[in-house]
Structures are given as C-alpha cells and as structure tokens.
Design a protein around this motif. Structure first.
Motif, PDB file in Angstrom:
ATOM      1  N   PRO A 512      50.246  37.340  53.827  1.00  0.00           N
ATOM      2  CA  PRO A 512      48.825  37.730  53.881  1.00  0.00           C
ATOM      3  C   PRO A 512      48.003  36.652  54.584  1.00  0.00           C
ATOM      4  N   SER A 513      46.859  37.043  55.081  1.00  0.00           N
ATOM      5  CA  SER A 513      45.970  36.078  55.726  1.00  0.00           C
ATOM      6  C   SER A 513      45.500  35.043  54.719  1.00  0.00           C
ATOM      7  N   ALA A 514      45.064  33.910  55.228  1.00  0.00           N
ATOM      8  CA  ALA A 514      44.555  32.864  54.348  1.00  0.00           C
ATOM      9  C   ALA A 514      43.364  33.362  53.539  1.00  0.00           C
ATOM     10  N   ALA A 515      42.547  34.209  54.151  1.00  0.00           N
ATOM     11  CA  ALA A 515      41.393  34.749  53.437  1.00  0.00           C
ATOM     12  C   ALA A 515      41.836  35.589  52.243  1.00  0.00           C
ATOM     13  N   THR A 516      42.841  36.421  52.441  1.00  0.00           N
ATOM     14  CA  THR A 516      43.355  37.247  51.341  1.00  0.00           C
ATOM     15  C   THR A 516      43.971  36.372  50.254  1.00  0.00           C
ATOM     16  N   GLN A 517      44.699  35.337  50.646  1.00  0.00           N
ATOM     17  CA  GLN A 517      45.301  34.450  49.665  1.00  0.00           C
ATOM     18  C   GLN A 517      44.232  33.734  48.829  1.00  0.00           C
ATOM     19  N   ARG A 518      43.157  33.305  49.483  1.00  0.00           N
ATOM     20  CA  ARG A 518      42.085  32.643  48.735  1.00  0.00           C
ATOM     21  C   ARG A 518      41.411  33.612  47.772  1.00  0.00           C
ATOM     22  N   ALA A 519      41.238  34.855  48.216  1.00  0.00           N
ATOM     23  CA  ALA A 519      40.620  35.849  47.336  1.00  0.00           C
ATOM     24  C   ALA A 519      41.483  36.077  46.096  1.00  0.00           C
ATOM     25  N   ARG A 520      42.795  36.111  46.272  1.00  0.00           N
ATOM     26  CA  ARG A 520      43.701  36.278  45.133  1.00  0.00           C
ATOM     27  C   ARG A 520      43.700  35.028  44.258  1.00  0.00           C
ATOM     28  N   GLN A 521      43.564  33.867  44.891  1.00  0.00           N
ATOM     29  CA  GLN A 521      43.508  32.610  44.140  1.00  0.00           C
ATOM     30  C   GLN A 521      42.327  32.610  43.172  1.00  0.00           C
ATOM     31  N   GLN A 522      41.199  33.096  43.666  1.00  0.00           N
ATOM     32  CA  GLN A 522      39.987  33.091  42.848  1.00  0.00           C
ATOM     33  C   GLN A 522      40.102  34.017  41.642  1.00  0.00           C
ATOM     34  N   LYS A 523      41.013  34.991  41.720  1.00  0.00           N
ATOM     35  CA  LYS A 523      41.189  35.918  40.608  1.00  0.00           C
ATOM     36  C   LYS A 523      42.155  35.389  39.550  1.00  0.00           C
ATOM     37  N   LEU A 524      42.841  34.294  39.860  1.00  0.00           N
ATOM     38  CA  LEU A 524      43.734  33.700  38.870  1.00  0.00           C
ATOM     39  C   LEU A 524      42.899  32.999  37.793  1.00  0.00           C
ATOM     40  N   PRO A 525      43.159  33.247  36.538  1.00  0.00           N
ATOM     41  CA  PRO A 525      42.362  32.601  35.465  1.00  0.00           C
ATOM     42  C   PRO A 525      42.666  31.109  35.395  1.00  0.00           C
ATOM     43  N   ASP A 526      41.710  30.348  34.842  1.00  0.00           N
ATOM     44  CA  ASP A 526      41.964  28.916  34.660  1.00  0.00           C
ATOM     45  C   ASP A 526      43.000  28.735  33.556  1.00  0.00           C
ATOM     46  N   ALA A 527      43.468  27.523  33.416  1.00  0.00           N
ATOM     47  CA  ALA A 527      44.579  27.249  32.507  1.00  0.00           C
ATOM     48  C   ALA A 527      44.260  27.631  31.067  1.00  0.00           C
ATOM     49  N   ALA A 528      43.044  27.272  30.609  1.00  0.00           N
ATOM     50  CA  ALA A 528      42.686  27.541  29.216  1.00  0.00           C
ATOM     51  C   ALA A 528      42.587  29.037  28.943  1.00  0.00           C
ATOM     52  N   THR A 529      41.945  29.772  29.856  1.00  0.00           N
ATOM     53  CA  THR A 529      41.792  31.219  29.671  1.00  0.00           C
ATOM     54  C   THR A 529      43.140  31.911  29.680  1.00  0.00           C
ATOM     55  N   LEU A 530      43.983  31.533  30.629  1.00  0.00           N
ATOM     56  CA  LEU A 530      45.304  32.156  30.719  1.00  0.00           C
ATOM     57  C   LEU A 530      46.129  31.861  29.475  1.00  0.00           C
ATOM     58  N   LYS A 531      46.044  30.600  28.980  1.00  0.00           N
ATOM     59  CA  LYS A 531      46.833  30.231  27.791  1.00  0.00           C
ATOM     60  C   LYS A 531      46.381  31.059  26.577  1.00  0.00           C
ATOM     61  N   ALA A 532      45.087  31.238  26.436  1.00  0.00           N
ATOM     62  CA  ALA A 532      44.585  32.015  25.305  1.00  0.00           C
ATOM     63  C   ALA A 532      45.009  33.471  25.396  1.00  0.00           C
ATOM     64  N   ASP A 533      44.857  34.066  26.576  1.00  0.00           N
ATOM     65  CA  ASP A 533      45.231  35.471  26.744  1.00  0.00           C
ATOM     66  C   ASP A 533      46.739  35.652  26.566  1.00  0.00           C
ATOM     67  N   LEU A 534      47.528  34.704  27.060  1.00  0.00           N
ATOM     68  CA  LEU A 534      48.984  34.806  26.932  1.00  0.00           C
ATOM     69  C   LEU A 534      49.413  34.669  25.477  1.00  0.00           C
ATOM     70  N   ASP A 535      48.790  33.733  24.758  1.00  0.00           N
ATOM     71  CA  ASP A 535      49.137  33.564  23.337  1.00  0.00           C
ATOM     72  C   ASP A 535      48.854  34.847  22.563  1.00  0.00           C
ATOM     73  N   ALA A 536      47.743  35.475  22.856  1.00  0.00           N
ATOM     74  CA  ALA A 536      47.405  36.722  22.170  1.00  0.00           C
ATOM     75  C   ALA A 536      48.407  37.822  22.495  1.00  0.00           C
ATOM     76  N   ALA A 537      48.840  37.890  23.772  1.00  0.00           N
ATOM     77  CA  ALA A 537      49.807  38.908  24.167  1.00  0.00           C
ATOM     78  C   ALA A 537      51.173  38.640  23.558  1.00  0.00           C
ATOM     79  N   VAL A 538      51.572  37.359  23.492  1.00  0.00           N
ATOM     80  CA  VAL A 538      52.879  36.997  22.934  1.00  0.00           C
ATOM     81  C   VAL A 538      52.919  37.280  21.442  1.00  0.00           C
ATOM     82  N   ALA A 539      51.778  37.098  20.773  1.00  0.00           N
ATOM     83  CA  ALA A 539      51.736  37.284  19.320  1.00  0.00           C
ATOM     84  C   ALA A 539      52.142  38.693  18.907  1.00  0.00           C
TER      85      ALA A 539
END
Length: 793
Positions: A512-539
C-alpha cells in the motif's frame, strides 16, 4: 612451393582457425534478447513492451500442469514438486495454492502486517472485534486447519498473516482441492514458477526448465503422471532446441554438399579443403569483430551471419574456375581482384548503412558481415593463391561448357520484354491480395499451434492476466502512482460488477502507499487501550492472559514504524509480486529515497514511475479505456505497441536499403565508368528484386523484416554474377571459365538456402525463400543481360 608444402600450409591454416574458433567460443557471450533487434521505444506503450519483453515477470513465468492420475495423487505430487522447486536457486517464486505465502513476511517485517492488511480500513481493534477474533480462533483449533493456525495465534490472533498470504495468490486464483490448485475439470494440478533469469536469457531459462523436469522425474515415480510445461521460458527453450537441431542437420547436409560439389566440379580432393578456408576465416573474423565491439552477440546475428556462405563461398570458386595454364594462381588472383573487390565493396557498403540504423542487432549484423566479407576476400586474394596447384585444368577446354555456351549465345538478348516483366512483377507485388507487411511479432515464432493452445488453457485455468491489455498509472515516483492506483480501485470493482473484466491485480495490493499505511497506523490503539481491550476479550475466552504478549509488542512496533517501502521488501515473495506491477526509472528511485522527497515539487517529472494494473477476463476494452481516462490512467494495447514498433523498425530498414542502393550504384559506377556496362550490371539485380517481391506476394506471403534483410544478400549475389559476366568481356575462353564458376556458385548457394527455405523456423524460412528465388532470378537475368556477344576463337 612444392605440392607437399602447399598441403602443409593449408593444414596449418586450418589448425590456426580451429584454435581461433576454440578461443573465440570460450569467450563469446551469446544473447537471445529480441530487444536488441528493436528500435528505441518512442511511446509509453512501446517502452513498457520493451521492458516487459525481457525483464518483466510475464517473461519469467512458467506454467506447470500435472495430469494422468487421480486428484489425490496429483495433489501429493504437486506438494512434493513444490517442495523440491522451492529449494532450487533458479526460482524466485513457486506457487501451487498451498501455504507458500505464510513466509511472505520475514521476522523483521512482521509488525508491518497491520499496515499491509486491509483489515483496519473497515475495522477497529476494539474489544468487540478482539472478542470475535478469539472466538473464531477457538473454533479454528477444533478444525482440520488447527495445525496451521495454532502457531500463529499468540502473535496474530486476527490472522493478518493469512490475509497477507492470500494476497500473494493470483487475483483470480483457480479452485483448490486437497490443498493445491486444480483446473475446472479437476484433471490437472497446477503450479506457477517464476524464474530469476529473464525471459530471453536462454541459459537461465534452460536451467529452470531442466530443474523442473528433474524434480518431476523424482516425484513421479511409477505413477504414470505427465508434466505439461508452458510459458515464454519454455517456448524459448523449445525454440532454441529446435533451432539447434535444424542447424545441425542443415549444417551436415551443407558440408557434405559443399565437399561433393567442389570435388565434382574440380575433380581434386584438395579443393574442398582450400574452399573452406576463406569461409571459416570469414565466420571467425565476423564473430571476433562483434565480440570485441559489443557486449553480447545475438543468436540471430550468428545465425544470419553464417548464411554469408551464400556470398563468401563464391570467392575461392572464382579463383579455382578462372585458373589457366601458363599463369600462376597469384597472377590470376591479381587479374580477378578489381572485379571481386567491386562486388565485395558494394555489398559491404550496403550493410554499412545498418551501422547508422540505431538498432543494436542490425549494427551487430553489419559488423559481422563487413568483417566476414572483407576477410574472405583478402584471404582469397593474398593467401589462397599460394596454396592452389599452379597447373590446373582449364575449363575453357570443356566440351560440355562449350556446347552449353553455344546454346546460350543463340538466345535473344531481352530488351523491351524486361520492361514488361518489371511491370507485371511490380503490379503483382503491389496489388496481390492480402496484407503487404507482416507486423505481428507472434507470427514469427515457431511455437506449434498446440503448444500455444495449451498455454492459453493453462493461463485461463490459473486466472493469469491478459497479455495484451494493461492499465498504466504514471507519476513522478512510486508513492504518487501507488496512491493513484488505490483511487482507481472503486472504478475497477465497478467494472468487475459490470463484467467488463473478470478481475484485476495491482502493486498496492501487496505494498500500500505510504499514505494508506499511515492512515492504518493511526487506527491502531495505543498500548494501554489495546491491553485493556485484549484483557477483557481474553477473560471471556479459554486463552491464558499472557498468551498474547507478542501480539501487543507487534502492534506497538507497528504504531511507531516508518512506512514500508519497496526496498524493504527485498528478499521476500512480496518483492517479486510488486516488481512486475511497479516500474521505476533510476531518477524516480533516487527522488523517492531522498530526505525531502515530498517537498521537492520543482523536480517533478511526470512519468518516472509507472504502476501497472493487470486485467483478467477483459470483455469490454472500450469501457475499461473510458473508465481509465476518467481517473488519469491509460489502457495500453501491447499488441498494437508491438506492431507500431515493427513499423518503426521497418522504416529504418527501408531507409537503410534506399541509401544502400544509391551507394551500391555509385560504387559500380566508379568501378566501371561506362553507362552501358553499369546498366548491364545493375539491371539484373534490380529486376530480380522486383521478381522476388512478386513471387512472395503472389503466394500470399506477408513480408517481414527478415525478408528485407535477405534482399540485400540476394542483391549481393546478383551483383557478383553480373560483374563476373561483364568481367569476361567478349573473350570466349574467359566466358567459359566464368560460366563454370557461376554455375558452381549458384548451385552451392541454392543448396544452402533451399535447405533454409524448408526450415520450420520462420526467420530462417524467410531468409532461405528470399535468397533461393534471388539466386535463380539473378543467375538467369545476369546470363541474359550481362554477358557480352561471344567472340569465338
């Protein structure tokens, strides 16, 4: 010099030639790249065609089919063949619909899977999505795919790796059975191999084809299965093998014919040896000259160059036939030299014009020809006379020749009938039904019709892209064209829905173009948010809380990574996929890699990078072309591009021929200085050229570039015949000697080129047919027009 010493010198000459041949052969670099016989590309389509012919992935693709057994057996052999070929260095990619795409991203690039996968375009990595993904993984672990899925779950619970692997499969992949590709009838297991060697690298393609056959022989066992192989590389290997086989038998017959004809003509066993020496010297001199002046010698140059036997062989024959008692061979050679030199100089001047054609292949041909002709002529003038028996048979005493010449002398000299013949020939050439020129390069290939049909079947079964049409998006650098092609995707999807095309493929699918990659990057949650959501899903799942630490680390790395570039893909299967669909010039690559590439607008140079969109199942070219224009893209017809390239090439050859004709006439004028003699020498050659065109067109032959090049060779022969008939003057004895020489010359040339005319190789057949007609026409017309009135003794 004694007879024994002359024989020793001849054998030493032959030994020197053998050593020179060995030395040149060890250093000669042959090439089969047809681009060397094409003019410089002028249009975008022509430039794309030239690039793709030799270096594009389409030229590197080999299509493989296994048949002759049940589906399960074929699938097992497909997997075994895949495993063996993957280990071969000759291939950059082997695909059979199995799991070859799982290793597409090495460990250093694995975090980038979140920037390459389209998941984030429509889905956020939130708690609900992660819970659904973990539920799906639980089900996967209870399915037959568990062995494939389980190693991926800890680092990739959303299975982005598999999505990347699926992207490596053809856009219109065939059906899968038992884990591998099959055709629609489930009778053939299908594989695709992409070679490191370019399509017109004959040795590289031969190595790849041999590797496939060797590997199949190992996996086949006694099952009775069959291997079907197609693609440009397979065709080039087949053509090379066939050309070699035909060249061998033609060479054997020519050699035997040369020896027998010289022995019958001169009744001396030494003559075949002496006659071969200037010819061999010419061939080696031509090869050496081309090898010194050019990086690689093209196979067509060698093949056509050695047909110089049709001209070069005449030189020693003239020397042998014009020997007379009481005159040393050196004196005879000196007397023949002005006439021989005029013919050599005229032919060399004709080929000299090719040096200014701007086409590498024609320049090679000119160098080979000029060096060969000059060497043979000089060898005949200065070396060969010392080896010839000084007391030969005088052919002026031949009763057979005397009777034959007497009958010829009674023939009326044609005058106005020549004008009638010329008019009829011209009318036939111009008004014969059918196309005058053959512009389709595919018609020059000797690939059998059944092999082409098999290739079409395999391409359709594999969903291979259309080889004629391609969409192009041009821009200043890779990033520009990747973004533009991504914007084209909705229109392409609409064309698929409207069935104007069956499918498409483009570079942004893999990178993908660099622009598309950056747009997808921005949609990745930060570490704390992802850890919380993952813990809830794993539970709410049976997985352990610490099972996904690698996943968290990869997402964190992806959030901070710079966009992936083409150079980062080097050494991965993704690089192979991108290489064929994203073309860049060196300045575009340098600009993209520069530190301020996005702000240097003053350096914009439209067209330095090109993204290709390959199409499959194209049903409505007009609709695709219209849609492409609306979005800044262009639909290129590569068949039309090849035909325009042939036309441009032909125009250069015709210009060279026109200049050559003027220079040739000027050379003859300077040598003869009498208008009547000049006319008698040039008229047979000019009229024969018309007759050749008339005969070919009358039989429905569409003329190719190789017919044109062969016309020069035929013209050189005609000039030689006419010059020597004129050289004989009105001296009866010399006329008989000349008649003997030209009968032997024409018979030898007919033998050589008649065999070429029977070849299954279109190029050789075109040359052979043209020169065979030319030999007959030139000999008869030179005999009728150029001979002087007989002055009997």
């Amino acid at each position: 010099m004694t007879a024994r010493l002359r024989l020793v010198c001849a054998l030493l000459w032959l030994l020197v030639l053998l050593l020179a041949g060995w030395w040149i052969g060890a250093r000669l670099q042959l090439t089969g790249d047809l681009r060397k016989f094409m003019p410089d590309a002028q249009t975008p389509a022509q430039k794309l065609l030239i690039d793709e012919l030799g270096e594009g992935p389409g030229s590197r693709l080999l299509l493989i089919a296994l048949s002759g057994a049940d589906a399960r057996t074929l699938a097992m052999q497909s997997q075994a063949l895949h495993a063996k070929l993957v280990a071969q260095s000759a291939f950059s990619l082997i695909a059979n619909g199995g799991d070859e795409g799982l290793e597409a991203i090495p460990a250093r690039l694995r975090p980038y899977r979140y920037l390459l996968s389209p998941t984030l375009d429509t889905q956020a990595f939130d708690q609900a999505y992660l819970r659904d993904a973990l539920d799906a993984r639980v089900q996967d672990l209870g399915s037959p795919a568990a062995a494939l899925i389980e190693p991926l779950i800890g680092a990739d619970p959303t299975l982005e790796t598999l999505k990347i692997a699926e992207a490596l499969q053809p856009a219109q992949a065939p059906q899968r059975q038992h884990g591998v590709w099959f055709d629609r009838d489930s009778k053939r297991a299908l594989l695709v191999a992409q070679t490191h060697a370019a399509g017109f690298d004959p040795s590289g393609q031969q190595a790849a084809v041999d590797a496939i056959h060797d590997a199949f022989a190992q996996v086949r066992g006694d099952s009775g299965t069959q291997l079907l192989l197609s693609g440009p590389g397979a065709f080039s290997v087949e053509i090379g093998g066939r050309t070699q086989r035909e060249a061998q038998w033609i060479g054997i017959v020519d050699t035997i014919g040369l020896v027998l004809l010289l022995w019958i003509a001169y009744r001396n066993w030494k003559m075949p040896l002496l006659g071969v020496l200037p010819l061999a010297s010419a061939g080696l001199a031509g090869l050496a000259a081309v090898a010194v002046l050019f990086e690689g010698v093209h196979g067509i140059t060698v093949a056509f160059g050695f047909t110089l036997i049709g001209v070069v062989q005449d030189y020693p024959i003239h020397l042998f036939s014009h020997q007379r008692p009481g005159v040393m061979p050196v004196g005879n050679a000196r007397a023949l030299w002005p006439t021989l030199a005029t013919g050599v100089a005229s032919t060399c001047i004709a080929y000299l014009t090719f040096l200014f054609s701007g086409v590498d292949g024609l320049q090679q041909l000119a160098v080979f020809t000029i060096a060969g002709l000059a060497t043979a002529a000089l060898a005949t003038r200065f070396l060969l006379p010392a080896l010839v028996d000084p007391a030969p048979r005088d052919f002026a005493d031949s009763r057979f020749l005397a009777r034959l010449w007497a009958r010829i002398a009674r023939l009326p000299r044609p005058r106005w009938s020549l004008l009638v013949i010329a008019a009829i020939a011209l009318a036939t050439a111009v008004f014969a039904p059918g196309a005058f020129w053959q512009n389709d390069l595919a018609k020059l290939t000797p690939v059998p019709a059944d092999a082409l049909a098999l290739d079409a079947q395999l391409r359709e079964a594999l969903g291979a892209p259309d080889v004629r049409y391609v969409l192009t998006v041009r821009g200043r650098d890779a990033e520009t064209v990747l973004q533009a092609s991504e914007k084209l995707r909705p229109e392409l999807d609409q064309l698929v829905a409207e069935r104007a095309i069956a499918g498409y493929d483009y570079a942004a699918r893999y990178l993908p173009s660099a622009a598309t990659q950056r747009a997808r990057q921005q949609k990745l949650p930060d570490a704390a948010t992802l850890k919380a959501d993952l813990d809830a899903a794993v539970a709410s799942s049976p997985f352990r809380a610490d099972a996904f630490d690698a996943f968290l680390a990869d997402v964190a790395a992806a959030r901070n990574a710079p966009p992936l570039t083409r150079r980062d893909l080097d050494g991965t299967p993704l690089a192979t996929s991108v290489a064929g669909l994203l073309l860049e010039t060196p300045d575009a690559v340098a600009r993209e890699a520069g530190p301020h590439r996005e702000t240097r607008q003053d350096e914009a140079n439209d067209g330095n990078a090109t993204a290709l969109v390959s199409l499959s199942g194209l049903a409505d070219p007009a609709a695709v072309a219209t849609a492409a224009r609306l979005h800044g893209a262009q639909l290129l017809d590569l068949k039309a591009a090849s035909e325009s390239l042939v036309v441009a090439y032909r125009e250069r050859v015709l210009a060279a021929l026109a200049i050559a004709a003027l220079l040739l006439a000027a050379t003859v004028w300077i040598a003869l200085r009498q208008p009547r003699r000049v006319l008698r020498v040039l008229l047979p050659m000019a009229l024969t050229t018309l007759l050749i065109l008339a005969v070919l067109r009358g039989f429905g032959v569409e003329l190719t570039l190789f017919h044109l090049v062969a016309l020069i060779l035929a013209a050189g022969l005609g000039l030689d015949y006419a010059l020597f008939f004129d050289h004989a003057g009105d001296d009866y004895a010399d006329q008989l000697r000349t008649l003997h020489a030209l009968i032997v010359c024409s018979l030898m040339t007919l033998l050589v080129f008649a065999l070429l005319a029977l070849s299954s190789i279109p190029v050789l057949r075109a040359i052979g047919t043209t020169v065979t007609i030319g030999v007959l026409g030139n000999f008869v017309l030179a005999l009728l027009v150029s001979r002087r009135v007989v002055r009997t003794q």
